[in-house]
Each structure stands twice: as C-alpha cells, then as structure tokens.
Design a protein around this motif. Sequence first.
Motif, mmCIF file in Angstrom:
data_model
loop_
_atom_site.group_PDB
_atom_site.id
_atom_site.type_symbol
_atom_site.label_atom_id
_atom_site.label_comp_id
_atom_site.label_asym_id
_atom_site.label_seq_id
_atom_site.Cartn_x
_atom_site.Cartn_y
_atom_site.Cartn_z
ATOM 1 N N GLU A 115 -6.313 -9.947 -0.775
ATOM 2 C CA GLU A 115 -7.310 -9.779 -1.833
ATOM 3 C C GLU A 115 -7.676 -8.312 -2.030
ATOM 4 N N LEU A 116 -7.925 -7.614 -0.946
ATOM 5 C CA LEU A 116 -8.318 -6.205 -1.037
ATOM 6 C C LEU A 116 -7.159 -5.327 -1.479
ATOM 7 N N SER A 117 -5.967 -5.654 -1.003
ATOM 8 C CA SER A 117 -4.785 -4.895 -1.396
ATOM 9 C C SER A 117 -4.533 -5.019 -2.887
ATOM 10 N N ASN A 118 -4.703 -6.216 -3.409
ATOM 11 C CA ASN A 118 -4.496 -6.430 -4.844
ATOM 12 C C ASN A 118 -5.529 -5.674 -5.674
ATOM 13 N N ASN A 123 -2.296 0.988 -0.176
ATOM 14 C CA ASN A 123 -2.401 2.270 0.525
ATOM 15 C C ASN A 123 -3.806 2.525 1.058
ATOM 16 N N ARG A 124 -4.789 1.736 0.612
ATOM 17 C CA ARG A 124 -6.170 1.932 1.080
ATOM 18 C C ARG A 124 -6.576 0.897 2.130
ATOM 19 N N ILE A 125 -5.614 0.075 2.538
ATOM 20 C CA ILE A 125 -5.921 -1.000 3.483
ATOM 21 C C ILE A 125 -5.102 -0.830 4.762
ATOM 22 N N LEU A 126 -5.792 -0.514 5.859
ATOM 23 C CA LEU A 126 -5.171 -0.466 7.175
ATOM 24 C C LEU A 126 -5.618 -1.685 7.973
ATOM 25 N N VAL A 127 -4.722 -2.225 8.771
ATOM 26 C CA VAL A 127 -5.122 -3.295 9.688
ATOM 27 C C VAL A 127 -5.053 -2.758 11.117
ATOM 28 N N GLY A 160 0.131 -7.578 2.414
ATOM 29 C CA GLY A 160 -0.240 -6.408 1.628
ATOM 30 C C GLY A 160 -0.857 -5.263 2.401
ATOM 31 N N ALA A 161 -0.873 -5.347 3.705
ATOM 32 C CA ALA A 161 -1.388 -4.221 4.485
ATOM 33 C C ALA A 161 -0.550 -2.978 4.214
#
Length: 240
Positions: A115-118, A123-127, A160-161
């Motif tokens: 959801e956040l990646s979409n 590029n703004r989502i790291l796990v 999408g990470a």
Amino acid sequence: MFIIPAVDIKNGKCVQLVQGIPGTEQVVIENPEIVAKDWENKGASILHVINLDGAFGNKSKNLEVVEKILDTVSIPVQLGGGIRTVQDAMDLLDIGVEKVILGTMAVENPETVEELSNKYGSNRILVALDSKDSKVVIKGWMEKTEKNASELGVSLQKKGAGGILFTNVDVEGMMSGFDMDPLLELLNAVDIPVIYSGGVTSLMDIENLSKTKTFGVVIGSALYKGKIDFIDALKYQKIL
C-alpha cells in the motif's frame, strides 16, 4: 556503499544501547539535531534515525526531536521505530522523512508495504529485517518469528519494498565485529538494496563490506566511542 551514521533517540536524547536493551545506554548526548547536523557537516550523505521510545511502544515520543532534525539537516533521513500503522508511516513521509523503516508492521502485515509503496514509491519504503539466532525478530527485538531474513526479504521485495535494513541483533552495540555469512545470504537472495547494521567496529569491517553488494552500512557505537573515525570511514564510500 554509503557510510550512514546512526542517531538513536531515547527520551529526547541521542543514545547508544547494547543489543537494543533499554537501560544499557552507553552514550547519552543532548540535542540530537545538533548531532545530526555535525554528521552532515562531516560529509554524511544519509542519516539513520531511530525513535527508540517508539520501538518500545511510545510512538508519539520524540516526534518533536525528529522534526528538529528534519529542519536542521538537508540530507535524506531514513527513520524507524514505532511505525505500527500505515497512517504512522504516511505522517512521517509527509513531514519530510525520505524513507520510512518498517519492521514489525511489514513482517506481520506485508500488504502495508504494498500500500505504501504504491502511494509513495518503493524507493521510500525500507523494511527492517532484524536477525537474532538466525531468525527475524520483531516488536523491539522482543519476539522471534519462524523465518530468516532471506525468506522474508524475498517475500517483502515482491510486495514492493524498495530496500532492506538488515541488523544482526546478536552483535548490535557489542563492539565485537560480526559474521558476514547471514548478510551474504540475504544479498544473494534479493535484488533490492541492502543496508547493513550491527557490530561494525573497525575500518576492516567497513572495507570487507565495501567488497560486497551492500548498499550502505549504518554505524553507531563505534563512531560515538571513537573506535572508527568517520572521515576515515568515508574513504570506503562508493556511491553507485
């Protein structure tokens, strides 16, 4: 490979803990925003900020400090700790955090990564995949899962990470070096950038990491205790 200084915040101060355990503070510095600016002035390209109080359940604490850091520095800030909901992550991304670090939420509910990646771009989502005794741990490193970092890394990449922060909890803050094998296994399993954290104690550790596909290395205790000089460490920085 980026050399990334850590600014861990607890009770409004910059601290360093041993293995993330509350009460083991070995470094306590006032005004984290000044510490952050000092790293930028020394040549840092990225800043790693962790809200330790958030990681241990008080997500609202230290948000003013985070905002001060964002107002003080001009380099990208990646931030984690206490991000338990999609709204928490959105709030941070909307105030200027470059990348959010999703730990417990990503592992327990991978759809939140998608959801956040979409919405914001992968590029703004790291796990955060934090490994203890070869298994990923969550909830402030207090609860162990049944999967290792490579297994979760592959599945979260599909969701999408845009990158992985891999921390070896067994050596975090111990100043004792680290085993490269778990990192190499993860690097071989995924195709997204991996940032390493945990047990980096010497320039030799950094040199060894620079010979791998590691995107960046987070350094905390070794910098604050003078074991590693940041300017010397920057010699190994290779920006891809």
